[in-house]
Scaffold this motif. Structure first.
Motif, PDB file in Angstrom:
ATOM      1  N   THR A 394     -10.627  -1.549  -7.294  1.00 24.43           N
ATOM      2  CA  THR A 394     -10.090  -2.782  -7.872  1.00 24.43           C
ATOM      3  C   THR A 394      -8.786  -3.123  -7.139  1.00 24.43           C
ATOM      4  O   THR A 394      -8.255  -2.290  -6.387  1.00 24.43           O
ATOM      5  N   LEU A 395      -8.274  -4.318  -7.391  1.00 28.09           N
ATOM      6  CA  LEU A 395      -7.024  -4.736  -6.764  1.00 28.09           C
ATOM      7  C   LEU A 395      -5.909  -3.752  -7.128  1.00 28.09           C
ATOM      8  O   LEU A 395      -5.121  -3.317  -6.290  1.00 28.09           O
ATOM      9  N   PHE A 396      -5.880  -3.338  -8.420  1.00 32.31           N
ATOM     10  CA  PHE A 396      -4.877  -2.390  -8.880  1.00 32.31           C
ATOM     11  C   PHE A 396      -4.991  -1.078  -8.108  1.00 32.31           C
ATOM     12  O   PHE A 396      -3.998  -0.525  -7.638  1.00 32.31           O
ATOM     13  N   ASP A 397      -6.269  -0.586  -7.972  1.00 29.52           N
ATOM     14  CA  ASP A 397      -6.496   0.653  -7.219  1.00 29.52           C
ATOM     15  C   ASP A 397      -5.877   0.550  -5.832  1.00 29.52           C
ATOM     16  O   ASP A 397      -5.167   1.444  -5.376  1.00 29.52           O
ATOM     17  N   ARG A 398      -6.173  -0.604  -5.165  1.00 27.98           N
ATOM     18  CA  ARG A 398      -5.735  -0.730  -3.776  1.00 27.98           C
ATOM     19  C   ARG A 398      -4.222  -0.825  -3.668  1.00 27.98           C
ATOM     20  O   ARG A 398      -3.599  -0.116  -2.896  1.00 27.98           O
ATOM     21  N   VAL A 399      -3.616  -1.711  -4.471  1.00 27.53           N
ATOM     22  CA  VAL A 399      -2.168  -1.907  -4.411  1.00 27.53           C
ATOM     23  C   VAL A 399      -1.452  -0.613  -4.784  1.00 27.53           C
ATOM     24  O   VAL A 399      -0.572  -0.136  -4.083  1.00 27.53           O
ATOM     25  N   PHE A 400      -1.908  -0.017  -5.904  1.00 36.19           N
ATOM     26  CA  PHE A 400      -1.238   1.174  -6.385  1.00 36.19           C
ATOM     27  C   PHE A 400      -1.345   2.327  -5.386  1.00 36.19           C
ATOM     28  O   PHE A 400      -0.364   2.979  -5.054  1.00 36.19           O
ATOM     29  N   HIS A 401      -2.570   2.546  -4.887  1.00 35.62           N
ATOM     30  CA  HIS A 401      -2.762   3.683  -3.988  1.00 35.62           C
ATOM     31  C   HIS A 401      -2.052   3.495  -2.652  1.00 35.62           C
ATOM     32  O   HIS A 401      -1.453   4.424  -2.128  1.00 35.62           O
ATOM     33  N   HIS A 402      -2.122   2.271  -2.122  1.00 32.76           N
ATOM     34  CA  HIS A 402      -1.397   2.033  -0.859  1.00 32.76           C
ATOM     35  C   HIS A 402       0.105   2.171  -1.065  1.00 32.76           C
ATOM     36  O   HIS A 402       0.804   2.778  -0.266  1.00 32.76           O
TER      37      HIS A 402
END
Lengths: 462, 226
Positions: A394-402
């Motif tokens: 999800t967008l959250f996954d991507r933003v948070f993990h990056h």
């Protein structure tokens, strides 16, 4: 958000707030816990018996092609007819064809979750057949027009008053608050239906490769009657139900009963090999088995979670699951509820739409401890979460993990971030935080420590 | 388009190219035979005939099945006759077997050898069904009937009461022994139905409250001779 997730979140919130219903479910399960523990105590080593049960299923599932070939050859040698269905639509078409060829009118069914999975009743009714569920719980759910609440105890959420009203409405019987009288009403109503039905449809708990027999576990005797009186017997089963040897049942049948219902054995454990044999006075003229894949091979292809195919559908994991007990079985929106349903549904129906079930867990591991065939249920929920994040983040996954990745590789940034966070935490505590989710409604943010862990470590001079 | 069978087999073979770890089993027993491996871990079925009978009797009582022990055949006839008159049975169906014909003759009500002239509607109207059995599992209180030894499939489940007349020598310690015995007796000509009956029919579907006699017999009697 997928539709199934939106429905799940809404239903789960409503049900978890219904204290009466939750108390009713806990009370209904109370007797189960007592009986299960009494029966488990009769095992001289339950834990090692679990190892044996697990190995019996492992051996068959990990050699599935050979074991299935052996089963079907022996099933045919016994005079049965084998049908293969890649998916639900094929399975429905096969059963409709058998019914059409037989010029059947009335069909009686015993409990079969695989038939729920392929929505068989709808298809048969649309084609004009009368279909009656004969298991008491399934019969009640059929009258209610509702899916089973629990795949072993289908109507455990329904109070006796509601059942009495239901029977009065559909069967015209006098109201009663006695479970015994209600059971007798269903008994009287269904007896003639077994005698009159042309086709009996059952599931199968185990398919025995060595002998070509199918094994059906039940308590009421309705499956016995369904496979005895109608002219044609159709069994519908997933391909993973196979075991190598008849002898394997010496462990699996008692453990299924003990884990699932707190019994030494269920009342009837019946092995069928073929239609009526020469010299036998009754039994069906035709015996068909429909073997269904319906994405089971997708689960098989994942060696990490392949053991989920060992499941013998005892329901023990549901009975101990804090999530199941609080949100109830219907909120899942799946054929198989509870932890095992949350593990396998994403494989059977798609991870993207069903990954939310991976979060329907407190990760307490009660399910894994309860499983008689040692399926690593709560870890599989974690595996599904990981796979979902990999497959379609999800967008959250991507933003948070990056973001996390960026910060954690730069110690100075991490330390500065920590200092800013500690300083602003008292402020954050005063803000309403709706975006933090349901958890923040009932919990406060902790107080900020004066020093970071790294500083504390340094000053201790270890 | 390939057929469903070959498609499914192709999917299975492809899926199994990657192996899954084997569960660990701490035992010295022959790993090929599940019942042998698990015997010391499962519920006890008794090491001697007397021990097995004691376990059986306890299990049947817990299951609310009634065990009637009699010394000989004549006493079995008498016991079933007493049962029939005390319960006021009007029609009794029985399996045509040498052990059961004298039992049926001893009844004063209407009797019918169900497997000689099978009629499901008539069977539905019977108060009780009398059968023999293949074996009796002490460990679990389970009685193994078959379409060969119990008058077909329906006789042991459709009437409201089921009476089993058996010899004490038919008691085996555990489930594994009963399955092995059935295999040894029938080989690859298994009866079309083998059914372990563990107590009278029951359900807990309404509020998880136990009710006996859901669809099958409400009462189960085991008359054990010897």
């Amino acid at each position: 958000m997928s539709d199934s997730k939106a429905i799940f979140l809404k239903d789960a919130a409503v049900n978890a707030a219904d204290g009466d219903q939750r108390a009713f479910i806990r009370k209904a399960l109370g007797g189960y816990y007592t009986n299960r523990d009494l029966q488990k105590a009769r095992y001289r080593d339950w834990e090692r018996a679990r190892d044996a049960a697990s190995l019996a299923k492992w051996s068959a599932v990990n050699d599935l092609a050979n074991v299935l070939e052996k089963f079907t050859a022996n099933f045919e040698r016994n005079g049965g007819v084998v049908h293969w269905a890649r998916d639900a639509a094929e399975a429905r078409a096969i059963i409709l064809k058998i019914a059409e060829d037989a010029k059947a009118k009335a069909i009686v069914k015993s409990k079969c979750m695989t038939s729920e999975e392929i929505h068989l009743n709808d298809a048969l009714e649309k084609a004009g057949y009368g279909v009656v569920e004969s298991d008491l719980g399934e019969f009640i759910q059929q009258l209610r027009g509702e899916a089973p609440y629990h795949f072993v105890f289908p109507c455990m959420h329904v109070k006796r008053e509601a059942i009495s009203e239901l029977f009065t409405k559909h069967l015209g019987t006098a109201p009663t608050d006695s479970p015994e009288e209600l059971t007798m009403i269903a008994r009287r109503h269904l007896r003639q239906l077994y005698v009159d039905a042309d086709i009996g449809i059952t599931g199968a708990n185990f398919l025995v490769a060595e002998t070509g027999q199918i094994s059906i576990t039940e308590n009421e005797g309705n499956a016995r009657l369904t496979a005895a009186l109608p002219r044609i017997h159709i069994a519908l089963s997933g391909i993973e139900k196979v075991v190598n040897k008849l002898d394997d049942l010496s462990v699996l049948l008692p453990m299924l009963a003990t884990a699932g219902a707190g019994q030494p054995m269920t009342c009837y454990n019946t092995l069928y090999s073929g239609p009526r044999k020469k010299g036998e006075c009754d039994g069906p003229e035709e015996f068909h088995i429909v073997l269904l894949d319906n994405a089971r091979t997708r689960l098989l292809a994942d060696p990490e979670q392949r053991d989920a195919l060992h499941c013998i559908r005892c329901g023990a994991c549901l009975n101990v699951c804090p999530i199941f007990k609080n949100i109830g079985g219907l909120a899942y929106g799946t054929t198989y509820q509870g932890p095992i349903g949350s593990v396998i549904t994403p494989h059977l129906r798609g991870l993207k739409q069903w990954n939310h079930l991976s979060g329907a867990s407190s990760l307490c591991g009660a399910c894994t401890d309860a499983c008689p065939v040692r399926i690593d249920l709560h870890h599989h929920l974690l595996h599904n979460r990981r796979n979902a994040a990999k497959e379609s983040p999800t967008l959250f996954d991507r933003v948070f993990h990056h973001g996390f990745n960026f910060v954690i590789k730069r110690p100075w940034l991490f330390a500065t971030g920590g200092r800013i966070f500690r300083a602003t935490l008292p402020l954050l505590q005063k803000l309403p935080l709706p975006y933090m989710g349901a958890g923040m409604k009932t919990r406060d943010l902790p107080k900020a420590p004066s020093q970071s862990f790294r500083d504390q470590w340094k000053h201790q001079n270890v | 388009m390939s057929d469903a069978r070959s498609d499914i087999f192709a999917r299975i073979r492809e899926a199994l190219k990657v192996k899954a770890p084997k569960p660990h089993l701490k035992t010295d027993a022959n790993p090929g035979k599940t019942s042998e491996v698990a015997k010391p871990w499962l519920p006890d079925g008794g090491e001697t005939a007397d021990a097995s009978l004691a376990i059986l009797s306890e299990q049947l009582a817990k299951l609310k099945a009634v065990l009637i022990r009699v010394p000989d055949q004549a006493a079995a006839v008498k016991a079933v006759a007493e049962l029939a008159s005390s319960k006021n049975w009007k029609k009794v169906a029985y399996h045509g077997h040498d052990l059961l014909r004298p039992v049926a003759s001893g009844l004063s009500c209407e009797t019918w050898e169900a497997d000689a002239t099978f009629d499901k509607q008539r069977l539905e109207g019977c108060d009780a069904g009398i059968t023999t059995c293949e074996s009796i599992v002490a460990q679990l209180g389970a009685i193994l009937v078959s379409s060969a030894t119990s008058g077909g499939r329906a006789l042991s489940v459709l009437p409201h009461v089921h009476v089993v007349v058996a010899e004490a020598s038919q008691v085996v310690p555990d489930l594994g022994s009963a399955l092995a015995l059935a295999k040894a007796r029938h080989g690859d000509q298994m009866p079309s139905m083998l059914s372990f009956i563990t107590g009278p029919s029951r359900t807990g579907d309404i509020e998880r409250i136990l009710v006996l006699g859901a669809h099958g017999p409400k009462e189960l009697y085991l008359v054990l001779v010897g």
